[in-house]
Design an enzyme around this catalytic site. Structure first.
Site, short mmCIF file in Angstrom:
data_model
loop_
_atom_site.label_atom_id
_atom_site.label_comp_id
_atom_site.label_asym_id
_atom_site.label_seq_id
_atom_site.Cartn_x
_atom_site.Cartn_y
_atom_site.Cartn_z
N GLY A 255 1.76 104.75 81.53
CA GLY A 255 2.36 103.67 82.31
C GLY A 255 1.81 102.32 81.88
O GLY A 255 0.72 102.22 81.31
N THR A 256 2.55 101.26 82.17
CA THR A 256 2.18 99.93 81.66
C THR A 256 1.13 99.21 82.51
O THR A 256 0.40 98.37 82.00
CB THR A 256 3.43 99.03 81.57
OG1 THR A 256 4.02 98.90 82.87
CG2 THR A 256 4.44 99.61 80.60
N ASP A 257 1.05 99.52 83.80
CA ASP A 257 0.18 98.73 84.68
C ASP A 257 -1.28 98.77 84.24
O ASP A 257 -1.97 97.75 84.28
CB ASP A 257 0.31 99.22 86.13
CG ASP A 257 1.62 98.82 86.77
OD1 ASP A 257 2.33 97.98 86.17
OD2 ASP A 257 1.95 99.33 87.85
#
Length: 757
Positions: A255-257
């Site tokens: 995921g990018t977060d």
């Protein structure tokens, strides 16, 4: 393990947006088991085991025409592909080749299952496409070598649709999805996928194309990246370590977060990394028709399979960054990441441009190691106007062991005596406080008095590290049981290229033993080229460059040797010429066992790689690739080695300047242990395959009986690959059968890790 003509990549799918699906129209996205893997398997651009999709037949007009006539039906002015409901499997190349071999093929119809049928109308409303005489003409030569030209290699009878089974190990097998990777090998009913794209096998095609195969290890449970924690980082590092010898590169789907945090943590946990590890994901999931996931996964697979970039990188929006230099800068743009204090390692556009002068390489003769501990007792404290001293004091209380202090500007903080005293007391009891800037770009430099007051109370400067990396690095160092003073010193020193060293660039990073005994020369490209073109053992160019002559008019002039290189040309052109000639000279010195000369050329290359005129967008990464033996650049013993390491060189875009002519391979084959050690310290990869024979340096050293060289390569992390292990066992077996009384070579192969029954 891959063979010489393919690269095998392991994808660790931890979760994130890339594999998310909406539960219903009113709910948000969430990771869903199997969705990503099944999506990849269902799309021929990612999975084409039989080589029968249009992607596998679009590398030439003739091959596309052959595919089009056999796989489509005539429509109103255009060909319409066969509909999925009419077919369960399109005919493969092998079936296609059999049809061509049949003399009556041009009078028959190829049914949707690949069987040759008598010419007759089908029960459906549309006719299948006959193989016309014009098609027959060029099909004969297209399929004459069908097995070798098939991107999948599936043309041979009985070939498994997914290739050979691949062993994938997991550090937590009970928590791994049973559908994808619980068994000891991945096969057609697991997640053993293949990238079968002839037009994407290498960035620009060519004779050195490699097939990229990949396996997916899906984690269970899948995580939203906001839930990632230290145990998850440890697991990723452990799984990479467990599969390190069986795969050529690794991709972490994430995921990018918290992607920048994970990339930074992995860069610390993976020490002496010799293979590419690329973290990527998506802003828009694969479940959406319009998404960025396809490009990100394909780009990461291409980079991982085609290049040895031995770092933890982060790939997003056609750009590869050093992972520990990145931060997420947008939650609604596809270009979600940036590296504010360092240029990208690679850009993927019409061409793939790799900034080899920026790539961090292990320069020690040590093997890869994955660490398994990080301290959770770290935190980030961001200063703001009016921050009470009491709050800071409470924040710095035990069990906290380390703090990243985000200060103002160049490292400034309020100079209140009570606040400074709190910092001093915390430092005195062993708390490590690292000062970084709140600014997106820039570094802590303590050029102001208030910044120097922080230094005086034990706060150490963190340079230009990102908050994500500073936190991960501090957590990593605290877990090693070092003294606070040692940790403070290491926080200011680059370990994995995470901060800009005040001591210079790549040339300064070279080990002391690589620096010539002569007085170091300045990194002026004209002066460097003059040095490169001369033998340093016979001239004193460095001294003359350091002390220019005076002309009769009192104007300073360079010596005659330096003047020879000072033609009317730009520094850009001179540096390009130097970067083009250096690989030849490095190869020649290595092939002749000239350690002193090789040391000189490596030093000059390191100096040139710091010249600002060399950038990622310029042509310095595409010099000529003619072999020395073919152009007169090498003679005698160097030219005589062509039977050992071949007469063609690797794709010039897929390697560093120092490795362009593969000097490590020729030195290993000849047993020049001193040269091999020097090249390893200069950053040459022990995992690179020789272009013609397809062998690694370790195999060549063992093949020619050089035990000392083989041991050195093993110490540096070299290991034989699957095809090399099989060949070694076969060689020893044949030798024993021919003459059992003579000593065989099993002992030296055992040094390389080969086991015999």
């Amino acid at each position: 393990m891959s063979t010489s003509d393919e690269a095998l990549v392991l994808c660790l799918y931890a979760g994130g947006t890339i594999g998310m699906v909406r539960k219903d129209a009113s709910s948000g996205f969430a990771p869903y088991p199997s969705f990503l893997t099944e999506t990849l398997r269902s799309q021929s651009r990612f999975h084409d085991p039989h080589g029968d999709s249009i992607f596998s037949w679009s590398d030439s007009v003739d091959r596309y025409k052959a595919w089009s006539e056999a796989y489509t039906r005539p429509g109103s002015g255009a060909s319409t592909p066969l509909h999925a409901k009419d077919s369960t499997a399109l005919p493969s190349e092998s079936t296609f080749a059999k049809a061509v071999a049949d003399k009556s093929a041009n009078n028959s119809l190829l049914d949707v299952n690949g069987a040759v049928q008598p010419s007759k109308k089908r029960k459906s409303d549309h006719d299948a496409t006959p193989l016309t005489p014009s098609t027959q003409t060029h099909l004969d030569h297209l399929f004459a070598d069908s097995a070798s030209r098939s991107p999948s290699g599936a043309a041979s009878a009985g070939a498994p649709p997914f290739g050979h089974p691949v062993l994938v190990r997991s550090s937590a097998p009970k928590g791994t999805s049973t559908h994808h990777a619980l068994s000891s090998s991945l096969s057609a009913d697991g997640a053993h996928l293949e990238l079968q794209l002839p037009t994407l096998i290498t960035p620009r095609g060519g004779a050195h194309a490699k097939r990229v195969r990949y396996a997916v290890l899906e984690y269970d449970p899948l995580l939203d990246s906001s839930e990632m924690d230290i145990p998850d980082w440890i697991r990723l590092a452990s799984d990479i370590s467990l599969n390190y010898q069986n795969f050529d590169a690794f991709i972490v789907l994430h995921g990018t977060d918290t992607m920048a945090y994970t990339a930074s943590a992995l860069s610390m946990l993976l020490e002496n990394l010799g293979k590419s590890v690329i973290v990527t994901g998506a802003q828009v999931p694969l479940s959406e028709l319009r998404n960025d996931a396809i490009e990100n996964v394909l780009g990461a697979l291409m980079l991982a399979g085609s290049y040895i970039i031995p770092e933890v990188g982060l790939y997003f929006a056609s750009t590869l960054y050093r992972g520990n230099r990145t931060s997420k800068v947008s939650n609604n743009a596809l270009a979600a990441f940036d590296s504010p204090n360092m240029a990208p390692l690679a850009r993927v556009g019409i061409n793939i441009e790799v900034a080899w002068n920026l790539v961090e390489r292990s320069r020690s003769v040590k093997s890869f190691r994955a660490h398994d501990r990080m301290s959770p007792n770290v935190a980030v404290l961001r200063l703001f106007p009016g921050l009470p001293t009491s709050t800071v004091k409470s924040f710095l209380s035990p069990p906290l062991e380390g703090v990243i202090l985000e200060s103002y500007g160049a490292g400034n903080a309020p100079s209140r005596p009570d606040l400074l005293e709190v910092f001093k007391q915390a430092s005195d009891r062993g708390l490590v406080i690292v000062n970084i800037t709140q600014c997106v770009q820039g570094e802590v430099s303590a050029i102001y008095a208030v910044g120097k007051k922080l230094e005086a109370v034990g706060v150490v400067a963190g340079g230009d590290m990102t908050p994500e990396c500073a936190l991960a690095k501090l957590s990593y160092l605290l877990a090693k049981g070092l003294e606070p003073a040692e940790i403070r010193e290491l926080m200011g020193r680059p370990l994995r290229g995470e901060l800009t060293s005040s001591r210079g660039g790549a040339a300064q990073a070279l080990p002391h033993e690589l620096t010539p005994a002569a007085k170091p020369i300045k990194a002026d490209v004209r002066t460097l080229l003059a040095h490169i073109l001369q033998n340093p053992s016979k001239t004193q160019v460095a001294a003359s460059a350091a002390s220019p002559d005076k002309s009769r008019s009192g104007v300073e002039t360079t010596s005659r040797d330096v003047r020879a290189a000072a033609w009317d040309s730009s520094e850009h052109e001179v540096s390009a010429a130097a970067m083009a000639v250096l690989p030849w000279l490095i190869y020649e010195a290595a092939s002749k066992n000239d350690v002193a000369l090789l040391q000189w050329h490596i030093y000059a290359l390191g100096q040139l790689e710091t010249v600002p005129t060399i950038s990622i967008d310029e042509e310095h990464f595409h010099p000529s690739t003619l072999h020395p033996a073919a152009s007169g650049g090498a003679s005698g013993e160097a030219a005589a080695t062509s039977h050992i390491v071949g007469e063609s060189v690797a794709n010039p875009e897929a390697t560093t300047p120092i490795e362009k002519l593969q000097p490590l391979h020729v030195a290993s084959a000849k047993g020049f242990t001193g040269v091999v050690e020097l090249l390893l310290q200069a950053g040459c990869s022990v995992h690179a395959r020789e272009t013609t024979s397809g062998h690694s340096p370790l195999f060549l050293a063992c093949q020619h009986g050089h035990a000392a060289t083989a041991k050195l390569l093993r110490d540096a992390g070299a290991h034989l690959k699957e095809d090399e292990l099989a060949l070694a066992r076969f060689t020893v077996s044949q030798q024993r059968q021919r003459d059992p009384s003579t000593p065989d070579t099993a002992a030296i192969w055992q040094l390389a890790g080969v086991t015999f029954a």
